[in-house]
Enzyme design. Structure first.
Site, mmCIF file in Angstrom:
data_model
loop_
_atom_site.group_PDB
_atom_site.id
_atom_site.type_symbol
_atom_site.label_atom_id
_atom_site.label_comp_id
_atom_site.label_asym_id
_atom_site.label_seq_id
_atom_site.Cartn_x
_atom_site.Cartn_y
_atom_site.Cartn_z
ATOM 1 N N HIS A 40 -23.439 -20.005 16.792
ATOM 2 C CA HIS A 40 -22.842 -20.124 18.121
ATOM 3 C C HIS A 40 -21.500 -19.395 18.159
ATOM 4 C CE1 HIS A 40 -21.084 -23.548 15.858
ATOM 5 N NE2 HIS A 40 -19.988 -23.229 16.536
ATOM 6 N N ALA A 41 -20.944 -19.312 19.348
ATOM 7 C CA ALA A 41 -19.594 -18.791 19.558
ATOM 8 C C ALA A 41 -18.856 -19.808 20.419
ATOM 9 C CB ALA A 41 -19.639 -17.439 20.265
#
Length: 147
Positions: free
Chosen positions: A64-65
Site C-alpha cells: 500500500h501507499a
C-alpha cells in the site's frame, strides 16, 4: 461526494530517492548499546508505534501507499527488504542494522518481503491509523501519483 480534504491537495511528488536511510544515535558501553530516537532523528511527531514479527520468510507485508503518513522503519532484529515505488521507479532497500532506519514519505508504495528468521520491523508513524489515508490498489496509486 463532498470534502476537499487536505489529502486531496497534498504534494504527491515524492520519489523513491526521497526515502532516506537515516542513522540512529547509539550509546555504547561494556553493558551493551542503547539506540536513541529523539525528535531530531525523524522529521515528524510520532503518533503511533507498532512492530511486525514472526513474519514467514515467503510472506509479503505492506502492499500500500499513504496519502499523508510518514513512516520510519527499523530492523530491530534480523533483516528484510523494503520495495519502494513512486509510480514510475522501483527501489529495493535492505534493512539489517538496528542503528539505521528508513524514512518513507507520503505518496510512496511499499512492500516488505524476504524476512529473515527472527526479524522484527519497528514502525514509527506520523499519524494514528486512518483507513482513508491508505491506497491499497497499485493502479489507483498510479492514478493518485499522476494528478
Amino acid at each position: 461526494m463532498a470534502s476537499n480534504t487536505s489529502s486531496e491537495n497534498i504534494k504527491v511528488t515524492n520519489m523513491v530517492n526521497d526515502c532516506l536511510i537515516m542513522e540512529i544515535r547509539n550509546i555504547k558501553d561494556p553493558r551493551g548499546t542503547i539506540a536513541v530516537i529523539e525528535k531530531e532523528v525523524i522529521p515528524f511527531d510520532a503518533k503511533r508505534v507498532y512492530y511486525l514479527y514472526d513474519v514467514p520468510s515467503d510472506a509479503t507485508r505492506g502492499g500500500h501507499a499513504h496519502k499523508e503518513l510518514y513512516q520510519f522503519l527499523i530492523a530491530i532484529s534480523g533483516s528484510f527488504d523494503v520495495i519502494l515505488h513512486d509510480g514510475t521507479n522501483p527501489k529495493k532497500v535492505t534493512l539489517n542494522k538496528p542503528n539505521k532506519g528508513l524514512l518513507i514519505k507520503p505518496g510512496i508504495w511499499r512492500e516488505l518481503e524476504n524476512f529473515s528468521s527472527g526479524a522484527v520491523c519497528l514502525v514509527i508513524a506520523s499519524e494514528v491509523f486512518k483507513e482513508d489515508d491508505y491506497i491499497r490498489d497499485f493502479e489507483k496509486f498510479k492514478l493518485f501519483k499522476s494528478r
